[in-house]
Design an enzyme around this catalytic site. Structure first.
Site, short mmCIF file in Angstrom:
data_model
loop_
_atom_site.label_atom_id
_atom_site.label_comp_id
_atom_site.label_asym_id
_atom_site.label_seq_id
_atom_site.Cartn_x
_atom_site.Cartn_y
_atom_site.Cartn_z
N ASP A 84 57.04 39.82 40.70
CA ASP A 84 55.94 38.72 39.79
C ASP A 84 54.89 39.76 39.31
O ASP A 84 55.03 41.02 38.88
CB ASP A 84 54.67 38.38 41.42
CG ASP A 84 55.56 37.08 42.19
OD1 ASP A 84 56.78 37.39 41.39
OD2 ASP A 84 54.73 36.60 42.95
N ASP A 85 54.45 39.08 38.23
CA ASP A 85 53.13 39.27 37.77
C ASP A 85 53.22 39.97 35.96
O ASP A 85 53.26 41.73 35.44
CB ASP A 85 51.83 41.03 38.54
CG ASP A 85 51.58 39.45 39.43
OD1 ASP A 85 51.58 38.46 40.01
OD2 ASP A 85 50.56 40.14 40.18
N HIS A 133 54.57 32.03 36.10
CA HIS A 133 53.36 32.90 37.43
C HIS A 133 51.58 32.32 36.72
O HIS A 133 50.78 33.55 36.99
CB HIS A 133 53.90 34.08 36.99
CG HIS A 133 53.22 34.91 38.38
ND1 HIS A 133 53.27 34.01 39.61
CD2 HIS A 133 52.64 35.68 39.34
CE1 HIS A 133 52.63 34.72 40.58
NE2 HIS A 133 52.09 36.17 40.15
N HIS A 169 46.74 33.59 36.34
CA HIS A 169 46.61 34.20 37.96
C HIS A 169 45.23 33.84 38.31
O HIS A 169 45.32 34.85 39.56
CB HIS A 169 46.92 35.89 36.67
CG HIS A 169 47.54 36.43 38.64
ND1 HIS A 169 47.58 36.66 40.12
CD2 HIS A 169 49.25 35.98 38.46
CE1 HIS A 169 48.01 37.39 41.02
NE2 HIS A 169 49.23 36.35 40.51
N TYR A 184 49.45 34.13 44.66
CA TYR A 184 49.00 34.31 46.22
C TYR A 184 49.56 33.26 46.29
O TYR A 184 48.86 32.86 48.05
CB TYR A 184 47.43 34.23 46.15
CG TYR A 184 46.56 35.03 44.85
CD1 TYR A 184 46.48 36.17 45.21
CD2 TYR A 184 45.89 34.62 43.46
CE1 TYR A 184 45.12 36.95 44.08
CE2 TYR A 184 45.34 34.51 42.88
CZ TYR A 184 45.00 36.14 43.47
OH TYR A 184 44.61 36.72 42.32
N HIS A 218 56.57 43.25 43.40
CA HIS A 218 56.20 42.97 41.76
C HIS A 218 57.11 44.75 40.74
O HIS A 218 56.96 45.08 41.37
CB HIS A 218 54.59 43.08 42.29
CG HIS A 218 53.57 42.37 43.19
ND1 HIS A 218 53.95 42.20 44.91
CD2 HIS A 218 53.08 41.16 42.09
CE1 HIS A 218 52.99 41.11 44.83
NE2 HIS A 218 52.66 40.50 43.48
C1 LIG Z 1 38.48 34.01 43.00
O1 LIG Z 1 39.55 33.61 42.87
C2 LIG Z 1 40.11 34.62 41.95
C3 LIG Z 1 41.49 34.57 41.11
O2 LIG Z 1 41.53 33.68 41.55
C4 LIG Z 1 38.66 35.90 42.16
O3 LIG Z 1 39.37 36.65 40.50
C5 LIG Z 1 37.92 35.86 41.69
O4 LIG Z 1 37.51 37.07 42.16
C6 LIG Z 1 37.63 35.45 43.19
N1 LIG Z 1 35.81 34.83 43.53
C7 LIG Z 1 35.36 35.58 44.64
C8 LIG Z 1 33.62 34.62 45.05
O5 LIG Z 1 36.22 35.77 45.62
ZN LIG Z 2 50.39 37.52 41.04
#
Ligand SMILES: *[C@@H]1O[C@H](CO)[C@@H](O)[C@H](O)[C@H]1NC(C)=O
Ligand SMILES: [Zn+2]
Ligand SMILES: *[C@@H]1O[C@H](CO)[C@@H](O)[C@H](O)[C@H]1NC(C)=O
Ligand SMILES: *[C@@H]1O[C@H](CO)[C@@H](O)[C@H](O)[C@H]1NC(C)=O
Ligand SMILES: *[C@@H]1O[C@H](CO)[C@@H](O)[C@H](O)[C@H]1NC(C)=O
Ligand SMILES: *[C@@H]1O[C@H](CO)[C@@H](O)[C@H](O)[C@H]1NC(C)=O
Length: 402
Positions: free
Chosen positions: A157-158, A207, A211, A249, A313
């Site tokens: 991934d990534d 992917h 992301h 994720y 990854h």
């Molecule tokens: C929510 O998820 C994103 C990735 O999808 C992440 O970058 C972000 O920090 C998250 N926000 C919080 C408040 O955790």
């Molecule tokens: Zn990923």
């Protein structure tokens, strides 16, 4: 008896593509041009959204790595692609899928804290059949979590990322095909690594563009995350449409996987073992090479049923080194080590190109209507799951068999 349209298309002219793009980035995508020919699943809407190019409609693609190639795409993270700038055809295809009730109308999740799992509004059960969130380990029929008994399905991934070059070097030595779940916006920054992965015969898969946790994204945001990534893969591989996506994720639910399948024809691939190799280079590190080695040893010397799909990854040389260390253990324990196309795609990495031998195939943009498929077409995959993504409105079993 299987009926579908068979075309005898002229092979895509390798020379014509290359003579138009003689410069630094005129890499040899020709190696993977149609073999023996193209095919399209006739009645999936994805083929209207991503029409293949030369020679059928006179299209040529900007040279991978050129300014003209990268310019049309949205910015990378943090923001998802602007939903006001989505191609109208994608939005129309989504609306059509919604109108035929193919996209579940369920609440979005919200992510509460860094590292935490997204949550649904109170009263919404993530394990209910209506939502069925992969983050909560709910499995939707047709999504892929396990490999066939005795198989390891390899995916990374990534990418393209800092570990891609060393990964490809090793794979070349081993003559091993794998699947790359690529982040669309990363492809812009490492076009050479992208093409090297493609040209060596690996499966290029989706992917997302930036992301995110996909279940937190609106329908239109999901459309953009998937659509732009397909678009850059399509326009950088002579018109191929990828077959698989993996949610970042592992966060997908009934709604997001339906958009992927119904609008774009993508099959959702999760995993059944997780190395946490992404955290090797965090500070402090989340895991260590020794811990990954111990996990790999346990999985690879354990039961062969179900087979393994291990989350790995190509982020750094360290994450790749953990794979390199485990590879001989896979082999010495008698696993069949294959890419996901080899595992659940009948050896074809793309929806519209038979990238390996076999009879070919189907109605496409030229509008041919019918013929009988060769009975020598392979009809099973190692896992028996190859056709898992089929919809009521598509003759997927046939296409997948090719
Ligand atoms: C929510 O998820 C994103 C990735 O999808 C992440 O970058 C972000 O920090 C998250 N926000 C919080 C408040 O955790
Ligand atoms: Zn990923
Ligand atoms: C799909 O399969 C059905 C049932 O076998 C058949 O009637 C139909 O013609 C097929 N459609 C295409 C486009 O091949
Ligand atoms: C993809 O390639 C086609 C054919 O050259 C072109 O019309 C289209 O604008 C390209 N899309 C992007 C996003 O570059
Ligand atoms: C990772 O490996 C590649 C290829 O083997 C090498 O070119 C690169 O310098 C390495 N990166 C780091 C950070 O060591
Ligand atoms: C895929 O290709 C491999 C050889 O690379 C072959 O052994 C296998 O039978 C093929 N599987 C299918 C379903 O065609």
């Amino acid at each position: 008896m299987l009926t579908l349209a068979l075309l005898t298309l002229p092979l895509l002219s390798v020379a014509s593509i290359h003579s138009r793009h003689q410069h630094d980035h005129a890499h040899n995508i020709a190696k993977r041009l149609p073999s023996p020919q193209w095919y399209h699943e006739p009645d999936h809407p994805v083929h209207e959204l991503f029409r293949r190019g030369a020679p059928t409609d006179g299209v040529t693609y900007a040279a991978v790595g050129s300014d003209g190639w990268s310019a049309p795409y949205p910015p990378g993270p943090p923001a998802s692609p602007d939903v006001k700038l989505l191609p109208a055809a994608w939005v129309a295809a989504l609306n059509d899928a919604i109108a035929r009730k193919a996209i579940p109308d369920i609440p979005l999740s919200t992510n509460v804290s860094d590292g935490g799992s997204p949550v649904y509004p109170s009263g919404s059960d993530p394990n209910s059949p209506q939502i069925c969130s992969a983050t909560y380990q709910c499995r939707i029929d047709g999504d892929i979590w396990d490999a066939a008994d005795g198989y390891v399905g390899l995916s990374f991934d990534d990418g393209p990322e800092a570990g891609t070059a060393s990964l490809l070097d090793f794979l070349d030595q081993q003559k091993q095909q794998v699947t790359h779940f690529m982040i669309g916006s990363n492809i812009i920054y490492q076009p050479d690594d992208f093409l090297n992965a493609f040209n060596r015969g690996d499966d290029i898969a989706v992917h997302t563009w930036t992301h995110p946790h996909m279940t937190t994204q609106s329908n239109l945001q999901v459309l953009g995350e998937l659509g732009w990534t397909i678009q850059i893969i399509h326009n950088s591989t002579g018109g191929r449409v990828p077959k698989f996506w993996r949610p970042p994720y592992g966060d997908s639910d009934a709604r997001t996987r339906a958009i992927a399948k119904e609008v774009f024809g993508l099959t959702t691939i999760i995993w059944n073992q997780d190395t946490s190799d992404w955290s090797l280079d965090e500070s402090p590190p989340g895991t260590t090479a020794d811990k990954i080695k111990a996990s790999m040893q346990q999985w690879l010397t354990g039961p062969k049923s179900p087979g393994l799909i291990i989350l790995e990854h190509e982020l750094t040389n360290d994450s790749v080194a953990s794979f390199v260390a485990a590879y001989p253990v896979m082999k010495s324990n008698g696993w069949n080590v294959v890419s996901l196309a080899q595992l659940v795609g009948n050896n074809a990495s793309y929806q519209n190109s038979a990238s390996n031998s076999g009879p070919v195939i189907a109605a496409d943009v030229l509008g041919a209507k019918s013929i009988v498929a060769s009975s020598s077409a392979p009809t099973t995959s190692p896992s028996g799951a190859a056709n898992s993504g089929s919809n009521a409105n598509s003759n997927n079993s046939l296409v997948s068999a090719l």
